[in-house]
Design an enzyme around this catalytic site. Sequence first.
Site, mmCIF file in Angstrom:
data_model
loop_
_atom_site.group_PDB
_atom_site.id
_atom_site.type_symbol
_atom_site.label_atom_id
_atom_site.label_comp_id
_atom_site.label_asym_id
_atom_site.label_seq_id
_atom_site.Cartn_x
_atom_site.Cartn_y
_atom_site.Cartn_z
ATOM 1 N N ARG A 104 -9.034 -12.957 10.026
ATOM 2 C CA ARG A 104 -9.380 -12.378 8.716
ATOM 3 C C ARG A 104 -10.574 -13.173 8.204
ATOM 4 O O ARG A 104 -10.487 -14.400 8.045
ATOM 5 C CB ARG A 104 -8.204 -12.496 7.749
ATOM 6 C CG ARG A 104 -8.634 -12.331 6.292
ATOM 7 C CD ARG A 104 -7.475 -12.190 5.335
ATOM 8 N NE ARG A 104 -6.802 -10.923 5.524
ATOM 9 C CZ ARG A 104 -5.954 -10.397 4.641
ATOM 10 N NH1 ARG A 104 -5.675 -11.049 3.521
ATOM 11 N NH2 ARG A 104 -5.376 -9.250 4.877
ATOM 12 N N HIS A 131 -10.209 -2.774 7.168
ATOM 13 C CA HIS A 131 -8.851 -3.323 7.187
ATOM 14 C C HIS A 131 -7.980 -2.386 8.034
ATOM 15 O O HIS A 131 -7.092 -1.707 7.531
ATOM 16 C CB HIS A 131 -8.321 -3.428 5.751
ATOM 17 C CG HIS A 131 -7.134 -4.333 5.598
ATOM 18 N ND1 HIS A 131 -6.591 -5.056 6.643
ATOM 19 C CD2 HIS A 131 -6.372 -4.638 4.506
ATOM 20 C CE1 HIS A 131 -5.556 -5.752 6.209
ATOM 21 N NE2 HIS A 131 -5.407 -5.520 4.928
ATOM 22 N N GLN A 134 -3.983 -2.371 8.149
ATOM 23 C CA GLN A 134 -3.382 -1.853 6.920
ATOM 24 C C GLN A 134 -3.344 -0.321 6.935
ATOM 25 O O GLN A 134 -2.326 0.282 6.587
ATOM 26 C CB GLN A 134 -4.177 -2.336 5.705
ATOM 27 C CG GLN A 134 -3.617 -1.842 4.397
ATOM 28 C CD GLN A 134 -2.271 -2.463 4.053
ATOM 29 O OE1 GLN A 134 -2.138 -3.664 4.018
ATOM 30 N NE2 GLN A 134 -1.263 -1.628 3.810
ATOM 31 N N ASP A 221 -6.723 0.495 -4.638
ATOM 32 C CA ASP A 221 -6.791 -0.930 -4.290
ATOM 33 C C ASP A 221 -7.439 -1.648 -5.471
ATOM 34 O O ASP A 221 -8.009 -1.008 -6.369
ATOM 35 C CB ASP A 221 -7.637 -1.085 -3.011
ATOM 36 C CG ASP A 221 -7.616 -2.492 -2.418
ATOM 37 O OD1 ASP A 221 -6.801 -3.329 -2.871
ATOM 38 O OD2 ASP A 221 -8.425 -2.752 -1.514
ATOM 39 N N CYS A 261 -2.185 -1.286 -0.794
ATOM 40 C CA CYS A 261 -2.023 -2.308 0.260
ATOM 41 C C CYS A 261 -1.444 -3.603 -0.276
ATOM 42 O O CYS A 261 -0.887 -4.384 0.488
ATOM 43 C CB CYS A 261 -3.357 -2.547 0.951
ATOM 44 S SG CYS A 261 -4.654 -3.203 -0.122
ATOM 45 N N ARG A 289 3.554 -2.946 7.990
ATOM 46 C CA ARG A 289 2.572 -3.853 8.594
ATOM 47 C C ARG A 289 3.200 -4.563 9.797
ATOM 48 O O ARG A 289 2.582 -4.708 10.849
ATOM 49 C CB ARG A 289 2.099 -4.906 7.569
ATOM 50 C CG ARG A 289 1.262 -4.377 6.431
ATOM 51 C CD ARG A 289 -0.106 -3.907 6.889
ATOM 52 N NE ARG A 289 -0.891 -4.940 7.561
ATOM 53 C CZ ARG A 289 -1.605 -5.894 6.939
ATOM 54 N NH1 ARG A 289 -1.649 -5.926 5.611
ATOM 55 N NH2 ARG A 289 -2.279 -6.794 7.620
HETATM 56 N N1 NVA Z 1 -9.717 -4.815 -0.598
HETATM 57 C C1 NVA Z 1 -8.851 -5.967 -0.682
HETATM 58 C C2 NVA Z 1 -7.680 -5.807 0.234
HETATM 59 C C3 NVA Z 1 -6.702 -6.944 0.222
HETATM 60 C C4 NVA Z 1 -5.589 -6.779 1.207
HETATM 61 C C5 NVA Z 1 -9.628 -7.223 -0.342
HETATM 62 O O1 NVA Z 1 -10.444 -7.174 0.590
HETATM 63 O O2 NVA Z 1 -9.464 -8.232 -1.010
HETATM 64 N N1 CP Z 2 -2.406 -6.004 2.277
HETATM 65 C C1 CP Z 2 -2.745 -7.215 2.760
HETATM 66 O O1 CP Z 2 -3.504 -7.344 3.739
HETATM 67 O O2 CP Z 2 -2.164 -8.253 2.113
HETATM 68 P P1 CP Z 2 -2.472 -9.812 2.284
HETATM 69 O O3 CP Z 2 -3.850 -10.054 1.718
HETATM 70 O O4 CP Z 2 -1.398 -10.491 1.524
HETATM 71 O O5 CP Z 2 -2.444 -10.140 3.755
#
Ligand code: NVA
Ligand code: CP
Length: 306
Positions: A104, A131, A134, A221, A261, A289
């Site tokens: 990530r 993502h 997800q 989101d 998510c 997930r």
């Molecule tokens: N769009 C959000 C998703 C978090 C799971 C982010 O990138 O922070």
């Molecule tokens: N939805 C998701 O990816 O959550 P986290 O940021 O907690 O991993």
Amino acid sequence: MSERTHRDFLAIPDFSAAELVALFELAERMRNGAYAKTPLAGKTLAMIFMKASTRTRVSFEVGTYQLGGHALFLSPRDVQLGRGEPIADTARVLSRYVDGIMIRTFAHQDVEELAKYADVPVINGLTDLLHPCQILADLLTVRQHLGGYEGKKVAWIGDGNNMANSWINAAYRLGFELAIAAPEGYEPADHLLERAKGHAKITLTRDPKEAIEGAHVVNTDVWASMGQEDEQKKRERDFAGFTVNAKLMKRAADDAIFLHCLPAHRGEEVTADVIDGPQSRVWDEAENRLHIQKAIMAVLMGGESL
Ligand code: NVA
Ligand code: CP
């Protein structure tokens, strides 16, 4: 570098439509307790987290364990990547120890670079662009509650971010209808929209009411994603009118489900009565997930066939 004998999962189109269906079926067997194999026995997953995580970290770690393997949590505070060791070197070294790498991070190119130099499968656990794990979990949730995504309309209300971009990739591969409502300046990635054209009906509007009309799946989101915290106040102004509330939900289909998510900001992108209400499926979504990522790892790292 040796001959490439593995595959990565960096984006949803890395799998064909038929493979995605097989992946959902495998994940469903895992969810139903009909899968007792341990294809990751003796294997290790390295998990690189350059951003925070609750769901991704825990579901990958628990999933690896349930498949008989071991997962390593690597944060920038602990690994040399955080002090500037090149991604290519990190990829080459980790490949000598582990059987798969989940990452990530911020720039999507960094994940592509990691995959280029790794000799083991690389899984995208979120970038600024995508993502994919997800959205596969979201589609698994749609199958669970609506019986399938064929002929369904999915509405995306909010930022044209990594989630929206992965919905576009999913529509591109699977052909369902996707209606996106995003404020000016917050549109999803053009190149992904262009590629998806002709493969799925995808509309882009500034009006959440238009996008949600008759939708079977309503998804939103946060307005400021990880790395955009400084823009929070400006985004709150720019996203005025984009809150998914009960009034907006009334325009969706009667049996519509709400997905997010997580983490969510109640009172911003969604009201508490919607996310905590009867149409919300966010907890099943979070659970999924685990199942979909186990399926991905079993295939990529454990020799399970699709
Ligand atoms: N769009 C959000 C998703 C978090 C799971 C982010 O990138 O922070
Ligand atoms: N939805 C998701 O990816 O959550 P986290 O940021 O907690 O991993």
